[in-house]
Motif scaffolding. Structure first.
Motif, PDB file in Angstrom:
ATOM      1  N   ASN A 129       0.848  -1.188   0.000  1.00  0.00           N
ATOM      2  CA  ASN A 129       0.000   0.000   0.000  1.00  0.00           C
ATOM      3  C   ASN A 129       0.885   1.241   0.000  1.00  0.00           C
ATOM      4  OD1 ASN A 129      -1.313   2.185   2.042  1.00  0.00           O
ATOM      5  ND2 ASN A 129      -2.903   1.276   0.756  1.00  0.00           N
ATOM      6  N   PHE A 130       0.579   2.188  -0.878  1.00  0.00           N
ATOM      7  CA  PHE A 130       1.428   3.370  -1.037  1.00  0.00           C
ATOM      8  C   PHE A 130       1.587   4.140   0.275  1.00  0.00           C
ATOM      9  CE2 PHE A 130       2.120   7.874  -1.800  1.00  0.00           C
ATOM     10  CZ  PHE A 130       3.198   7.871  -2.670  1.00  0.00           C
ATOM     11  N   PHE A 131       0.490   4.447   0.944  1.00  0.00           N
ATOM     12  CA  PHE A 131       0.565   5.224   2.179  1.00  0.00           C
ATOM     13  C   PHE A 131       1.327   4.472   3.257  1.00  0.00           C
ATOM     14  CE2 PHE A 131      -1.143   6.209   6.419  1.00  0.00           C
ATOM     15  CZ  PHE A 131      -0.774   7.553   6.520  1.00  0.00           C
ATOM     16  N   LEU A 132       1.074   3.173   3.382  1.00  0.00           N
ATOM     17  CA  LEU A 132       1.757   2.371   4.396  1.00  0.00           C
ATOM     18  C   LEU A 132       3.251   2.318   4.116  1.00  0.00           C
ATOM     19  CD1 LEU A 132       1.522   0.574   6.887  1.00  0.00           C
ATOM     20  CD2 LEU A 132       1.138  -1.375   5.363  1.00  0.00           C
ATOM     21  N   MET A 133       3.636   2.173   2.845  1.00  0.00           N
ATOM     22  CA  MET A 133       5.052   2.148   2.490  1.00  0.00           C
ATOM     23  C   MET A 133       5.705   3.498   2.783  1.00  0.00           C
ATOM     24  SD  MET A 133       7.472   0.168   1.396  1.00  0.00           S
ATOM     25  CE  MET A 133       6.673  -1.191   0.517  1.00  0.00           C
ATOM     26  N   TRP A 134       5.002   4.569   2.451  1.00  0.00           N
ATOM     27  CA  TRP A 134       5.524   5.919   2.733  1.00  0.00           C
ATOM     28  C   TRP A 134       5.722   6.107   4.234  1.00  0.00           C
ATOM     29  CZ3 TRP A 134       2.870   9.732   5.589  1.00  0.00           C
ATOM     30  CH2 TRP A 134       3.475  10.990   5.602  1.00  0.00           C
ATOM     31  N   LEU A 135       4.747   5.656   5.017  1.00  0.00           N
ATOM     32  CA  LEU A 135       4.828   5.793   6.468  1.00  0.00           C
ATOM     33  C   LEU A 135       5.958   4.956   7.041  1.00  0.00           C
ATOM     34  CD1 LEU A 135       3.459   7.033   8.979  1.00  0.00           C
ATOM     35  CD2 LEU A 135       2.020   4.987   9.080  1.00  0.00           C
ATOM     36  N   PHE A 136       6.059   3.726   6.582  1.00  0.00           N
ATOM     37  CA  PHE A 136       7.097   2.810   7.056  1.00  0.00           C
ATOM     38  C   PHE A 136       8.497   3.359   6.749  1.00  0.00           C
ATOM     39  CE2 PHE A 136       9.881  -0.845   5.830  1.00  0.00           C
ATOM     40  CZ  PHE A 136      10.096  -1.356   7.105  1.00  0.00           C
ATOM     41  N   LEU A 137       8.714   3.753   5.496  1.00  0.00           N
ATOM     42  CA  LEU A 137      10.011   4.304   5.117  1.00  0.00           C
ATOM     43  C   LEU A 137      10.273   5.634   5.821  1.00  0.00           C
ATOM     44  CD1 LEU A 137      10.050   3.546   1.273  1.00  0.00           C
ATOM     45  CD2 LEU A 137      11.304   2.341   3.076  1.00  0.00           C
ATOM     46  N   GLY A 138       9.213   6.395   6.064  1.00  0.00           N
ATOM     47  CA  GLY A 138       9.361   7.671   6.750  1.00  0.00           C
ATOM     48  C   GLY A 138       9.837   7.505   8.179  1.00  0.00           C
ATOM     49  N   VAL A 139       9.302   6.505   8.880  1.00  0.00           N
ATOM     50  CA  VAL A 139       9.742   6.238  10.259  1.00  0.00           C
ATOM     51  C   VAL A 139      11.219   5.848  10.259  1.00  0.00           C
ATOM     52  CG1 VAL A 139       9.487   4.679  12.228  1.00  0.00           C
ATOM     53  CG2 VAL A 139       7.454   5.620  11.104  1.00  0.00           C
ATOM     54  N   ILE A 140      11.595   4.971   9.335  1.00  0.00           N
ATOM     55  CA  ILE A 140      13.000   4.569   9.217  1.00  0.00           C
ATOM     56  C   ILE A 140      13.875   5.785   8.934  1.00  0.00           C
ATOM     57  CG2 ILE A 140      14.656   3.279   7.793  1.00  0.00           C
ATOM     58  CD1 ILE A 140      12.473   1.189   7.369  1.00  0.00           C
ATOM     59  N   TYR A 141      13.417   6.632   8.005  1.00  0.00           N
ATOM     60  CA  TYR A 141      14.180   7.818   7.625  1.00  0.00           C
ATOM     61  C   TYR A 141      14.412   8.752   8.805  1.00  0.00           C
ATOM     62  CZ  TYR A 141      14.931  12.526   5.780  1.00  0.00           C
ATOM     63  OH  TYR A 141      15.407  13.796   5.561  1.00  0.00           O
ATOM     64  N   LEU A 142      13.371   9.068   9.547  1.00  0.00           N
ATOM     65  CA  LEU A 142      13.516  10.023  10.643  1.00  0.00           C
ATOM     66  C   LEU A 142      14.398   9.469  11.767  1.00  0.00           C
ATOM     67  CD1 LEU A 142       9.915  11.520  10.808  1.00  0.00           C
ATOM     68  CD2 LEU A 142      11.967  12.531   9.804  1.00  0.00           C
ATOM     69  N   LEU A 143      14.283   8.162  12.028  1.00  0.00           N
ATOM     70  CA  LEU A 143      15.165   7.554  13.029  1.00  0.00           C
ATOM     71  C   LEU A 143      16.617   7.593  12.559  1.00  0.00           C
ATOM     72  CD1 LEU A 143      13.007   4.448  14.049  1.00  0.00           C
ATOM     73  CD2 LEU A 143      13.507   6.454  15.469  1.00  0.00           C
ATOM     74  N   ALA A 144      16.834   7.295  11.271  1.00  0.00           N
ATOM     75  CA  ALA A 144      18.184   7.326  10.712  1.00  0.00           C
ATOM     76  C   ALA A 144      18.723   8.749  10.676  1.00  0.00           C
ATOM     77  CB  ALA A 144      18.177   6.733   9.297  1.00  0.00           C
TER      78      ALA A 144
END
Length: 251
Positions: free
Chosen positions: A29-44
């Protein structure tokens, strides 16, 4: 902490991460993928700030804003270039601004935007391809390095051996080549898998150099047995850029 406990912790965390990634990939799902990658991005991003010794904590809000724009802009990787133009303009206007504060907008920002762009353009199969190549590079390098590795690869990462690196690249190229057939033909898949594997090696090496400069063993401690988020995605950050550039240029 005993070696057994540490290994158990590492395996448990690794399995949990693998299951989580698999579920998100299957849902696709586009939104779920964006959210998932976004969490990883902000933590990184937060970990990168520590490695770069940046004290300006409000930068995380600009990073969040950038990722929010990526949800609506069709070419996410272009946002990295635009961010560079904006910050360069700000530095020209206000000479008190430090260029160092822009470093986290290069690493890990560029790699994460390229990963998201690749998903936007080539779908979840491209992320699976990236995952297989980078993971097999790590596994192959570890297995071959432990069994026959003798020649040091780089002073930046003393545990890496030339034999391990070559073994990892060979294993990842062969394994990744078949996954890539879902997008490109055999010859292109071979070339891209090889180049992405090599890129992931240097992605890992780059993060090692940052940690060595910062005087730390791990980028963080959020993942029990694994360290920080950057410790898990370092190879993907370089590999994704290589993969998307080659996909656009060769396909």
């Amino acid at each position: 902490m005993s070696i057994f406990t540490a290994s158990k912790e590492r395996i448990t965390t690794g399995l949990a991460l693998a299951i989580g990634v698999l579920i998100i990939g299957v849902i696709d799902n586009f939104f779920l993928m964006w959210l998932f990658l976004g969490v990883i991005y902000l933590l990184a991003f937060k970990e990168a700030m520590s490695l770069f010794d940046i004290k300006k904590r409000d930068l995380i809000y600009y990073a969040a804003g950038l990722w929010l724009i990526a949800a609506f802009y069709p070419y996410s990787d272009d946002l990295f270039v635009l961010a560079g133009v904006v910050y360069a303009s700000a530095v020209a206007f206000n000479r008190e601004l430090a260029w160092k504060n822009f470093f986290p907008f290069i690493y890990p920002t560029a790699g994460m935007l390229f990963i998201f762009s690749m998903y936007q353009e080539y779908g979840v199969i491209s992320l699976l391809w990236l995952l297989v190549v980078v993971a097999m590079t790590d596994i192959g390098a570890y297995a071959v390095g432990k069994s026959i590795g003798k020649t040091p690869f780089s002073p930046t990462s003393p545990n890496k051996t030339m034999e391990g690196v070559v073994g990892g690249v060979v294993v990842a190229t062969i394994g990744g080549m078949f996954v890539g057939l879902g997008i490109v033909d055999l010859g292109i898949s071979f070339i891209i898998s090889f180049m992405v594997s090599v890129g992931s090696i240097f992605g890992d090496l780059f993060e090692s150099s940052l940690k060595r400069t910062a005087g730390v063993k791990d980028s963080g401690n959020i993942l029990p047995g694994h360290g920080g988020v950057l410790d898990r995605i370092d190879g993907y950050l370089f590999g994704a850029i290589v993969m998307l550039v080659l996909l656009r240029g060769l396909v």
